[in-house]
Design a protein around this motif. Structure first.
Motif, PDB file in Angstrom:
ATOM      1  N   SER A 141     -55.415 -37.386  -9.656  1.00  0.00           N
ATOM      2  CA  SER A 141     -54.054 -37.894  -9.834  1.00  0.00           C
ATOM      3  C   SER A 141     -53.216 -37.815  -8.562  1.00  0.00           C
ATOM      4  O   SER A 141     -52.423 -38.713  -8.262  1.00  0.00           O
ATOM      5  N   ALA A 142     -53.393 -36.751  -7.798  1.00  0.00           N
ATOM      6  CA  ALA A 142     -52.583 -36.577  -6.590  1.00  0.00           C
ATOM      7  C   ALA A 142     -53.084 -37.415  -5.414  1.00  0.00           C
ATOM      8  O   ALA A 142     -52.359 -37.613  -4.439  1.00  0.00           O
ATOM      9  N   SER A 143     -54.325 -37.911  -5.494  1.00  0.00           N
ATOM     10  CA  SER A 143     -54.905 -38.676  -4.388  1.00  0.00           C
ATOM     11  C   SER A 143     -55.930 -39.675  -4.927  1.00  0.00           C
ATOM     12  O   SER A 143     -57.146 -39.460  -4.850  1.00  0.00           O
ATOM     13  N   PRO A 144     -55.448 -40.792  -5.488  1.00  0.00           N
ATOM     14  CA  PRO A 144     -56.342 -41.761  -6.136  1.00  0.00           C
ATOM     15  C   PRO A 144     -57.450 -42.297  -5.223  1.00  0.00           C
ATOM     16  O   PRO A 144     -58.522 -42.655  -5.693  1.00  0.00           O
ATOM     17  N   GLY A 145     -57.188 -42.337  -3.911  1.00  0.00           N
ATOM     18  CA  GLY A 145     -58.191 -42.890  -3.011  1.00  0.00           C
ATOM     19  C   GLY A 145     -59.212 -41.886  -2.520  1.00  0.00           C
ATOM     20  O   GLY A 145     -60.008 -42.195  -1.629  1.00  0.00           O
ATOM     21  N   SER A 146     -59.201 -40.686  -3.096  1.00  0.00           N
ATOM     22  CA  SER A 146     -60.104 -39.637  -2.612  1.00  0.00           C
ATOM     23  C   SER A 146     -61.456 -39.630  -3.313  1.00  0.00           C
ATOM     24  O   SER A 146     -62.298 -38.785  -3.024  1.00  0.00           O
ATOM     25  N   THR A 147     -61.677 -40.535  -4.229  1.00  0.00           N
ATOM     26  CA  THR A 147     -62.988 -40.698  -4.876  1.00  0.00           C
ATOM     27  C   THR A 147     -63.558 -42.041  -4.443  1.00  0.00           C
ATOM     28  O   THR A 147     -62.891 -43.073  -4.586  1.00  0.00           O
ATOM     29  N   ALA A 148     -64.770 -42.033  -3.917  1.00  0.00           N
ATOM     30  CA  ALA A 148     -65.366 -43.275  -3.420  1.00  0.00           C
ATOM     31  C   ALA A 148     -66.216 -43.981  -4.476  1.00  0.00           C
ATOM     32  O   ALA A 148     -66.309 -45.210  -4.486  1.00  0.00           O
ATOM     33  N   ALA A 149     -66.877 -43.219  -5.353  1.00  0.00           N
ATOM     34  CA  ALA A 149     -67.745 -43.819  -6.374  1.00  0.00           C
ATOM     35  C   ALA A 149     -67.659 -43.017  -7.656  1.00  0.00           C
ATOM     36  O   ALA A 149     -67.407 -41.810  -7.626  1.00  0.00           O
ATOM     37  N   CYS A 150     -67.868 -43.683  -8.763  1.00  0.00           N
ATOM     38  CA  CYS A 150     -67.772 -43.060 -10.084  1.00  0.00           C
ATOM     39  C   CYS A 150     -69.047 -43.334 -10.877  1.00  0.00           C
ATOM     40  O   CYS A 150     -69.269 -44.459 -11.340  1.00  0.00           O
ATOM     41  N   THR A 151     -69.893 -42.302 -11.020  1.00  0.00           N
ATOM     42  CA  THR A 151     -71.140 -42.479 -11.756  1.00  0.00           C
ATOM     43  C   THR A 151     -70.903 -42.381 -13.259  1.00  0.00           C
ATOM     44  O   THR A 151     -69.975 -41.707 -13.714  1.00  0.00           O
ATOM     45  N   ASN A 152     -71.746 -43.041 -14.024  1.00  0.00           N
ATOM     46  CA  ASN A 152     -71.606 -43.065 -15.481  1.00  0.00           C
ATOM     47  C   ASN A 152     -72.881 -43.605 -16.093  1.00  0.00           C
ATOM     48  O   ASN A 152     -73.769 -44.099 -15.391  1.00  0.00           O
ATOM     49  N   GLY A 153     -72.970 -43.514 -17.410  1.00  0.00           N
ATOM     50  CA  GLY A 153     -74.153 -43.985 -18.116  1.00  0.00           C
ATOM     51  C   GLY A 153     -73.884 -45.162 -19.028  1.00  0.00           C
ATOM     52  O   GLY A 153     -74.652 -45.411 -19.965  1.00  0.00           O
ATOM     53  N   HIS A 154     -72.814 -45.890 -18.784  1.00  0.00           N
ATOM     54  CA  HIS A 154     -72.468 -47.049 -19.612  1.00  0.00           C
ATOM     55  C   HIS A 154     -73.568 -48.118 -19.503  1.00  0.00           C
ATOM     56  O   HIS A 154     -74.094 -48.349 -18.425  1.00  0.00           O
ATOM     57  N   PRO A 155     -73.948 -48.759 -20.613  1.00  0.00           N
ATOM     58  CA  PRO A 155     -73.382 -48.710 -21.962  1.00  0.00           C
ATOM     59  C   PRO A 155     -74.039 -47.692 -22.897  1.00  0.00           C
ATOM     60  O   PRO A 155     -73.623 -47.573 -24.044  1.00  0.00           O
ATOM     61  N   SER A 156     -75.061 -46.968 -22.415  1.00  0.00           N
ATOM     62  CA  SER A 156     -75.701 -45.972 -23.283  1.00  0.00           C
ATOM     63  C   SER A 156     -74.695 -44.925 -23.736  1.00  0.00           C
ATOM     64  O   SER A 156     -74.694 -44.482 -24.887  1.00  0.00           O
TER      65      SER A 156
END
Length: 357
Positions: A141-156
Motif C-alpha cells: 500500500s505504501a509503495s505500489p511500484g515496489s512489486t515487479a511480478a505477482c505469482t498465482n495459480g489462476h484459474p485452478s
C-alpha cells in the motif's frame, strides 16, 4: 457262381511278403511327413510370436529404461562460472506508477524470485495469497511500484484477475511446463509441504495420485493456458517454459524476454549483457537439486500417454487457427517429447495385484 476275393483291410489281416512291407513303409512315411510338417508350423508360429514379442518388449523396455541420469543430466556450465552482473542490486523504482505483471506459474517450477529480483535490481516477485499488514494481493500500500511480478495459480485457484486491472499491467508472464513433468512436480511439492514427505514421493504413491488425477490435470493444464490467453484485458507478454529456462542455449534469451516485458511496464531492468549471468545464477542450483531429488523418472501408462497426445493434438489444432506462433512451437515440442520420451509404467491397480500375488 464264382466267389469274389476280398482284399484284407489294413490292420484286420496279414499281408504277405513285399505288399505288407510296402504298405507299412507308405504309412510310416506319411506319419513322419505329418510330424515334420506340424513341427515346422509350430516353429514358424513361435518364431513369429517371439519376433513380435521382442519388438513389443524392446519398445516398452526403451521407455522403461529412461534413467534419472539421462532425464536430469547437468550440462556444461563452465563458460558462465565467472560471470558478473553489472546492474546495481538494490531496489530502483524509476516509475512510481509502474504496475506489477501477473505471473501465473502454477506448478511450473520456474525460479521467479531470483530472476525478477536480479532483473530489476532487487524488486521482488510476490505471491497473491501472501498477505500481511500493508501487503495485500501482491501490492504494498505504501509503495505500489515496489512489486515487479505477482505469482498465482489462476484459474485452478481463482483470483478474478479482470477485477484488478487498475492495479496490474496489461502484460502477463505465463509459466508453462510439459504435462509429463508438471503433474509429478506438483505432487512432490504438495507432499513435501503438507504430507511431511522428504524428497521424491514413493513410486506407488505417485502411481496412485497419477491414476486418480491424470485426466483432470490434463484438462486443467489446457484450461490454464486458454483462460489467460482468452482474457479481454490482459495479454500474454511472453510464455515462460520451464524447459527453456533449464536450457543454457535458450535460457538467456528467455530472461531477456521477461526483461523486455518488465521494462515496457515501466520498471528499470538490467542491460542485455547481464542476461546470461542472471540466467546462470537463477538456474545453476536447480540442475543438481533435481538430479539429487529424483530417484526414478515418473512414468505413465500407455493409455495416459495416448490420452495426453490426443488432447494436446486437439489443442494444437485450436492454436493453429490463431496468431500465436510462440505457443504453437512450445506445444508441438511438448507433443514430440510426450510421444517419444514418456516412460511407460503400469497402472496402480495392476501393480497392487502383482505385488499381492
Amino acid at each position: 457262381m464264382s466267389e469274389t476275393k476280398m482284399e484284407p483291410i489294413v490292420g484286420e489281416g496279414p499281408l504277405k511278403g513285399g505288399r505288407q512291407f510296402k504298405s507299412q513303409a507308405f504309412w510310416g512315411l506319411l506319419v513322419i511327413s505329418a510330424v515334420i510338417c506340424l513341427a515346422w508350423m509350430i516353429q514358424e508360429e513361435e518364431t513369429s510370436s517371439s519376433s513380435s514379442s521382442t519388438s513389443t518388449t524392446t519398445s516398452k523396455a526403451e521407455a522403461k529404461n529412461i534413467t534419472v541420469e539421462e532425464t536430469f543430466a547437468i550440462p556444461d556450465l563452465s563458460r558462465f562460472e565467472n560471470c558478473t552482473i553489472s546492474f546495481p542490486q538494490h531496489p530502483i523504482v524509476v516509475n512510481t506508477s509502474a504496475r506489477p505483471l501477473f505471473f501465473p506459474s502454477g506448478n511450473n517450477g520456474f525460479n521467479d524470485k531470483t530472476v525478477i529480483s536480479l532483473l530489476t535490481g532487487g524488486l521482488p516477485s510476490r505471491n497473491w495469497h501472501n498477505q500481511k499488514k500493508g501487503l495485500r494481493r501482491c501490492i504494498v500500500s505504501a509503495s505500489p511500484g515496489s512489486t515487479a511480478a505477482c505469482t498465482n495459480g489462476h484459474p485452478s485457484v481463482p483470483i478474478s484477475p479482470e477485477r484488478h486491472t487498475r492495479q496490474f499491467d496489461v502484460r502477463v508472464l505465463l509459466g508453462i511446463r510439459n504435462l509429463i513433468s508438471s503433474l509429478p512436480a506438483f505432487d512432490n511439492e504438495k507432499a513435501n509441504k503438507y504430507r511431511g514427505i522428504k524428497g521424491q514421493v514413493p513410486e506407488n504413491s505417485w502411481r496412485s495420485i497419477r491414476d486418480k488425477y491424470f485426466d483432470s490435470s490434463v484438462k486443467g493444464w489446457i484450461r490454464t493456458i486458454q483462460t489467460w490467453k482468452n482474457m479481454s484485458y490482459f495479454t500474454i507478454g511472453t510464455y515462460v517454459p520451464y524447459e527453456h529456462w533449464l536450457n543454457p542455449d535458450l535460457g538467456p534469451a528467455l530472461i531477456q524476454q521477461i526483461a523486455n516485458n518488465l521494462q515496457e511496464a515501466g520498471f528499470a531492468v538490467a542491460p542485455p549483457e547481464d542476461m546470461a549471468c542472471i540466467w546462470y545464477k537463477s538456474a545453476k542450483d536447480k540442475y543438481l537439486k533435481e538430479k539429487e531429488f529424483f530417484k526414478y523418472v515418473p512414468g505413465f501408462t500407455e493409455q495416459q500417454r495416448d490420452h495426453a497426445l490426443v488432447e494436446l493434438q486437439k489443442f494444437i489444432g485450436e492454436i493453429s487457427g490463431t496468431d500465436d506462433p510462440a505457443l504453437l512451437s512450445i506445444l508441438r515440442d511438448y507433443y514430440a517429447k510426450i510421444r517419444d520420451n514418456t516412460r511407460i509404467d503400469i497402472p496402480m491397480i495392476v501393480n497392487m495385484n502383482t505385488t499381492q500375488g
